[in-house]
Design a protein around this motif. Structure first.
Motif, mmCIF file in Angstrom:
data_model
loop_
_atom_site.group_PDB
_atom_site.id
_atom_site.type_symbol
_atom_site.label_atom_id
_atom_site.label_comp_id
_atom_site.label_asym_id
_atom_site.label_seq_id
_atom_site.Cartn_x
_atom_site.Cartn_y
_atom_site.Cartn_z
ATOM 1 N N THR A 135 1.082 -1.288 0.075
ATOM 2 C CA THR A 135 -0.039 0.072 0.092
ATOM 3 C C THR A 135 0.990 1.243 0.016
ATOM 4 O O THR A 135 2.284 1.151 0.085
ATOM 5 N N ASP A 136 0.260 2.372 -0.128
ATOM 6 C CA ASP A 136 1.143 3.651 -0.063
ATOM 7 C C ASP A 136 1.720 3.870 0.917
ATOM 8 O O ASP A 136 2.943 4.443 1.345
ATOM 9 N N GLU A 137 1.346 3.369 2.312
ATOM 10 C CA GLU A 137 1.971 3.175 3.723
ATOM 11 C C GLU A 137 3.356 2.467 3.671
ATOM 12 O O GLU A 137 4.207 2.680 4.510
ATOM 13 N N ASN A 138 3.573 1.506 2.612
ATOM 14 C CA ASN A 138 4.668 0.755 2.542
ATOM 15 C C ASN A 138 5.901 1.608 2.013
ATOM 16 O O ASN A 138 7.032 1.103 1.944
ATOM 17 N N ILE A 139 5.515 2.772 1.009
ATOM 18 C CA ILE A 139 6.459 3.236 0.118
ATOM 19 C C ILE A 139 6.934 4.424 1.155
ATOM 20 O O ILE A 139 6.282 5.484 1.579
ATOM 21 N N SER A 140 8.310 4.636 1.860
ATOM 22 C CA SER A 140 8.872 5.602 2.695
ATOM 23 C C SER A 140 9.405 6.688 1.830
ATOM 24 O O SER A 140 9.423 7.755 2.271
ATOM 25 N N VAL A 141 10.033 6.214 0.588
ATOM 26 C CA VAL A 141 10.564 7.279 -0.090
ATOM 27 C C VAL A 141 10.311 7.008 -1.476
ATOM 28 O O VAL A 141 10.242 5.774 -2.062
#
Length: 290
Positions: free
Chosen positions: A211-217
């Motif tokens: 999900t978007d929450e998994n993408i830190s950068v």
């Protein structure tokens, strides 16, 4: 009517790039110089080729009509250049190699050193780009690619099959805990190259739903992505021969080769008859295979 090909080329590249500043970078000219060449062509032909819209340029009706003819001239000039270089038997000179950004930085320096040690008369020009260089337009003499080109004018050689997988710092892996399968990584943070949606789609194809929450950068540069991975900002994905050689990171899942991809070496058929191009092509193939 006087006609200068340099002016026509300035018009062609400006039309392709959409602005004088972008075209000037492609041609290695200053923007005022390029602007003067385009203006000179307009005077020679007696027509207005561009109209300014905001910071960019759009073709006038006359410009759009003439562009097709200038494109044909550009292709003809390119064929002449290719044919002439293909007949060259001189070893001394420049060979331009197009290669991905991360390979250009982490793999090519050693290879270029080996080529220069064996043939000091050859100057290697490296184009570090993640875009596919157009060899037919002489954007490069040789290209290292992960996809096989389909144009009949190009000669390709498959060097080897490569793999890529996930890497992270030991410190970051301690935070997320041990992982034995990629499904164990649904709570981890990843460093995306390109858009989040494209990255999530690619990972879903490997069985990892993010999900978007998994993408830190999110970044566009593979090198920036790799440096951030080495700093412990999250999990990065790189070729295994690059990741395994970096002491500051380790494989997230031992023994997992997540992605398989080929390495292709490509040149234009006309250039393969050039002694200098053929020599660098063969040396490059030997070094990449090793």
């Amino acid at each position: 009517m006087e006609f200068d090909w340099n002016h026509a080329r300035a018009f062609l590249v400006t039309a392709e790039q959409g602005s004088l500043s972008a075209a000037a970078r492609v041609l290695g000219l200053t923007q005022p110089t390029l602007g003067r060449q385009v203006n000179a062509l307009e005077r020679e032909l007696g027509v207005t080729l561009f109209q300014r819209v905001g910071r960019g340029l759009t073709l006038t009706q006359s410009g759009a009509y003439l562009l097709e003819h200038v494109k044909s001239m550009g292709m003809a000039a390119g064929h002449v250049s290719l044919a002439a270089m293909g007949q060259s038997q001189s070893i001394t000179g420049t060979v331009c190699i197009s290669v991905s950004e991360i390979y250009a930085t982490l793999v090519m320096p050693q290879i270029v050193m080996e080529i220069r040690d064996r043939e000091p008369g050859i100057t290697i020009e490296v184009v570090a780009t993640n875009e596919i260089s157009d060899l037919q337009k002489r954007e490069a003499d040789i290209a290292v690619r992960a996809v096989r080109p389909t144009q009949s004018e190009l000669i390709t050689k498959k060097i080897k099959e490569m793999s890529a997988t996930f890497y992270a710092t030991p410190g970051y892996l301690q935070k997320i805990g041990p992982a034995k399968t990629i499904q164990d990584l649904t709570h981890a943070h990843f460093i995306s190259v390109g858009s989040c949606e494209a990255y999530k789609k690619a990972m879903a194809g490997s069985g990892l739903m993010l999900t978007d929450e998994n993408i830190s950068v999110v970044c566009e540069s593979h090198l920036v992505h790799w440096e951030m991975t080495k700093m412990g900002l999250g999990i990065g994905l790189v070729p295994t021969h690059i990741g395994d050689a970096e002491p500051s990171v380790q494989r997230v899942i031992a023994g997992l080769d997540l992605i398989q991809f080929p390495i292709w070496l490509t040149t234009h058929r006309e250039l393969r008859t050039s002694k200098r191009i053929q020599l660098v092509f063969d040396l490059l193939a030997e070094a990449l295979a090793a």
